[in-house]
Design a protein around this motif. Sequence first.
Motif, short mmCIF file in Angstrom:
data_model
loop_
_atom_site.label_atom_id
_atom_site.label_comp_id
_atom_site.label_asym_id
_atom_site.label_seq_id
_atom_site.Cartn_x
_atom_site.Cartn_y
_atom_site.Cartn_z
N PHE A 1 0.73 8.68 -1.14
CA PHE A 1 -0.31 9.56 -1.52
C PHE A 1 -1.47 9.39 -0.78
CE2 PHE A 1 2.34 9.15 -5.24
CZ PHE A 1 2.58 10.44 -5.82
N SER A 2 -2.27 10.50 -0.15
CA SER A 2 -3.40 10.53 0.59
C SER A 2 -4.49 9.58 0.06
CB SER A 2 -3.82 11.62 1.15
OG SER A 2 -4.43 12.12 -0.06
N LEU B 1 -0.90 -4.20 -0.74
CA LEU B 1 -0.69 -2.57 -0.67
C LEU B 1 -2.39 -1.98 -0.47
CD1 LEU B 1 1.12 -1.91 -4.27
CD2 LEU B 1 2.18 -1.98 -1.95
N LYS B 2 -2.38 -0.79 0.04
CA LYS B 2 -3.45 0.04 0.63
C LYS B 2 -3.36 1.01 -0.60
CE LYS B 2 -5.17 -2.07 4.04
NZ LYS B 2 -6.16 -2.54 4.33
N PRO B 3 -4.55 1.61 -1.23
CA PRO B 3 -4.63 2.58 -1.88
C PRO B 3 -3.65 3.81 -1.35
CG PRO B 3 -6.83 2.19 -1.61
CD PRO B 3 -6.12 1.33 -0.59
N GLY B 4 -2.74 4.34 -2.32
CA GLY B 4 -1.93 5.47 -2.04
C GLY B 4 -0.39 5.04 -1.48
N TRP C 1 -3.19 18.33 -7.79
CA TRP C 1 -4.48 18.31 -7.12
C TRP C 1 -4.62 19.85 -6.95
CZ3 TRP C 1 -4.81 13.41 -7.36
CH2 TRP C 1 -3.63 12.71 -6.86
N HIS C 2 -3.97 20.72 -7.59
CA HIS C 2 -4.16 21.98 -7.50
C HIS C 2 -5.43 22.62 -8.33
CE1 HIS C 2 -3.16 26.60 -8.44
NE2 HIS C 2 -2.80 26.58 -7.27
#
Length: 275
Positions: free
Chosen positions: A24-25, A190-193, A250-251
């Motif tokens: 995820f971004s 981990l990094k976010p995403g 995210w829509h």
Amino acid sequence: MARLTQRQIQNYQQDGFIIVREMFSSEETASLYQIAVSDQEISKHSYDLNDSTGKKTKLALWFTPGDDTYGLLTRTEKIVNAVNQLLEGESEVCHFHSKLMQKEPHVGGAWEWHQDYGYWYKNGFLYPDQMISVMLALTEATIENGCLQVIPGSHKLGRVEHAFSGEQNGADMRFVNESLKTSELVYVTLKPGDVLFFHSNLLHRSNSNDSDYARWSLISAYNRSANIPFNEKSTSCITPLKVVADTAPWHDAPTGKSASADFLIKDQDVTLKNF
């Protein structure tokens, strides 16, 4: 859409876990984190779980994935397809439960060595190879703030006996210590995403958060519909998921949990000992 590679599937089968970086971004993850920290229903239904020293990790757990942002995310094609590739069996993928883990700076507690199936076995699930946990990092997970630690290949031990330590179900340390003689200890930073997929019998733990930074994560458990438990009240775990597009969370405007969500209540008759 992209699928897991054969190498990733082989690594999961060998080690019991894989990490998919930037699944995820940063924008998507930041949006979800902002929803989580301001979500009144999450706050209302979060409870403290003590470790053996009395430090506390806060979490909120629910069963049915709704149409809120969390629920849509757990039903996205890329998550469900990856789970489907990794689980044994051919029946449909179902959502057992999700939990928002909130390990706050300096006070967030440790998790003892355990297998998720060490808990879920008591719910009457027969086939651990048809169950998996998926952890999305909402904030950075580091050694300093108590990231997950795993023993690669320990899922091949089968279920290890568990006993209570504090309010947690901990694995028999004789098996843990023997496993560590032949396998390295891996810190899952981990990094976010980033997303961690791990087998229900993988031995894992985490230290307390002694840093100045929170460690939050969304952990969702999945199950095959044919793996029907005999001691579980929620039917979410055998209800096939309605998969949504990867853009669905995210829509529209992001939304938190509704008051009607089926949260686990710490003091209800279904105790935490089963989770």
